[in-house]
Write an enzyme that holds these catalytic residues in place. Structure first.
Site, PDB file in Angstrom:
ATOM      1  N   SER A  47      -2.264  12.712 -15.026  1.00  0.00           N
ATOM      2  CA  SER A  47      -3.700  12.809 -15.284  1.00  0.00           C
ATOM      3  C   SER A  47      -4.012  14.164 -16.247  1.00  0.00           C
ATOM      4  O   SER A  47      -3.673  15.159 -15.613  1.00  0.00           O
ATOM      5  CB  SER A  47      -4.760  12.517 -14.211  1.00  0.00           C
ATOM      6  OG  SER A  47      -6.158  12.637 -14.792  1.00  0.00           O
ATOM      7  N   LYS A  69      -2.572  15.417  -8.939  1.00  0.00           N
ATOM      8  CA  LYS A  69      -1.994  15.310 -10.015  1.00  0.00           C
ATOM      9  C   LYS A  69      -1.025  16.496 -10.610  1.00  0.00           C
ATOM     10  O   LYS A  69       0.084  16.417 -11.285  1.00  0.00           O
ATOM     11  CB  LYS A  69      -3.172  14.772 -11.000  1.00  0.00           C
ATOM     12  CG  LYS A  69      -3.471  13.290 -10.745  1.00  0.00           C
ATOM     13  CD  LYS A  69      -2.037  12.246 -10.884  1.00  0.00           C
ATOM     14  CE  LYS A  69      -2.762  10.965 -10.825  1.00  0.00           C
ATOM     15  NZ  LYS A  69      -1.780   9.903 -10.732  1.00  0.00           N
ATOM     16  N   TYR A  71      -8.095  14.796  -6.343  1.00  0.00           N
ATOM     17  CA  TYR A  71      -7.556  14.233  -7.409  1.00  0.00           C
ATOM     18  C   TYR A  71      -6.878  14.923  -8.261  1.00  0.00           C
ATOM     19  O   TYR A  71      -5.559  14.917  -8.647  1.00  0.00           O
ATOM     20  CB  TYR A  71      -8.114  13.038  -7.878  1.00  0.00           C
ATOM     21  CG  TYR A  71      -7.682  12.349  -9.233  1.00  0.00           C
ATOM     22  CD1 TYR A  71      -6.806  11.436  -8.685  1.00  0.00           C
ATOM     23  CD2 TYR A  71      -7.944  12.729 -10.389  1.00  0.00           C
ATOM     24  CE1 TYR A  71      -6.152  10.386  -9.861  1.00  0.00           C
ATOM     25  CE2 TYR A  71      -7.482  11.816 -11.558  1.00  0.00           C
ATOM     26  CZ  TYR A  71      -6.402  10.779 -11.084  1.00  0.00           C
ATOM     27  OH  TYR A  71      -5.800  10.117 -12.008  1.00  0.00           O
ATOM     28  N   ASP A 120       0.792  -1.220   0.038  1.00  0.00           N
ATOM     29  CA  ASP A 120      -0.095  -0.095  -0.093  1.00  0.00           C
ATOM     30  C   ASP A 120       0.713   1.259   0.073  1.00  0.00           C
ATOM     31  O   ASP A 120       1.356   1.664   1.066  1.00  0.00           O
ATOM     32  CB  ASP A 120      -1.030   0.030   1.263  1.00  0.00           C
ATOM     33  CG  ASP A 120      -1.718   1.213   1.008  1.00  0.00           C
ATOM     34  OD1 ASP A 120      -1.827   2.107   0.296  1.00  0.00           O
ATOM     35  OD2 ASP A 120      -2.657   1.263   2.171  1.00  0.00           O
TER      36      ASP A 120
END
Length: 254
Positions: free
Chosen positions: A134, A151, A147, A53
């Site tokens: 992304s 990124k 998110y 992880d």
């Protein structure tokens, strides 16, 4: 495309989607591959699997150690693991936990793993790191703002790291996919199909109508993997510190 025979590669998030395709392409080019994910499952056939992880403080260091022991060192690192927390209410509904989940999973996972792998690359005289970014860094969606922010920070970090380690013959590049046909996208299309009471093809068409992709299709995981395979190869030996956008022309500016 570039021969990777004998080179040793570690790929996070490497058992499905883009990560699995990258593992397959690098293996086909002759690389020795280790893939990691939190849990067994998906496509583990492209390399030796190590459960890890990387969103935790100690996960990346343990993964780097075990991968280096298995491979005898790491020449190529592809930081593909990521976390995307979707909050329909947008930024004002996002909690600290939502933000921290994506910052840990999509930014600090790469920072920590790079920190663990880089000393070995430097001692060996060089290496290659590819961060999977992304398009959300430039076109953030309200429900996934954390998110997109993580990124965007990854892009800045990638450039800064490339500048710092270039003197050690370590190259660092960022690959920023646009809309790619993955299991996650398929799940989303099924959701849209159910919400709109339409068939899957109609949901796909309506989804693409929300974006102006000049090539009029979504990308494939092999599209992305082919780019990564080139970037980690000797054929790209003078390329570092760059953001390679692979989006079918979606972004309106260069």
């Amino acid at each position: 495309m570039g021969d990777l025979t004998g080179l040793r590669a570690l790929i996070t998030g490497g058992t499905k989607g883009i990560g699995a395709a990258i593992a397959r392409h690098l293996g086909d080019a002759g690389a020795l591959v280790v893939v990691s994910a939190r849990n067994p499952g998906g496509d583990q056939g492209a390399g030796h699997f190590i459960a890890a992880d990387v969103s935790t403080p100690d996960g990346p260091e343990r993964l780097a150690r075990e991968a280096a022991e298995h491979l005898g060192g790491i020449d190529i690192l592809v930081d593909n693991a990521a976390s995307q927390t979707r909050v329909p209410g947008g930024a004002l509904a996002m909690t600290d936990a939502d933000w921290l989940a994506d910052l840990n999973g999509s930014l600090l996972s790469a920072v920590r793993l790079d920190r663990a792998v880089l000393p070995g690359m430097i001692a060996a005289g060089g290496g290659v790191i590819v961060h999977i970014g992304s398009g959300a860094a430039r076109l953030p969606q309200p429900a996934a703002l954390a998110y997109g922010t993580a990124k965007a920070a990854l892009a800045t970090y990638s450039k800064g790291l490339a500048n710092e380690v270039g003197r050690h013959n370590v190259r660092v590049n960022l690959v920023s996919p646009g809309i790619i046909e993955t299991a996650g996208l398929t799940t989303r299309l099924h959701q849209l199909s159910a919400e709109g009471d339409t068939d899957l093809d109609t949901a796909r068409r309506r989804f693409l109508e929300n974006f102006d992709v000049p090539l009029h299709r979504v990308g494939t995981v092999d599209d992305v993997a082919s780019l990564v395979r080139f970037l980690v190869s000797p054929a790209a030996s003078y390329i570092t510190g760059t953001n390679h956008v692979i989006d079918g022309g979606l972004f309106p500016t260069v």
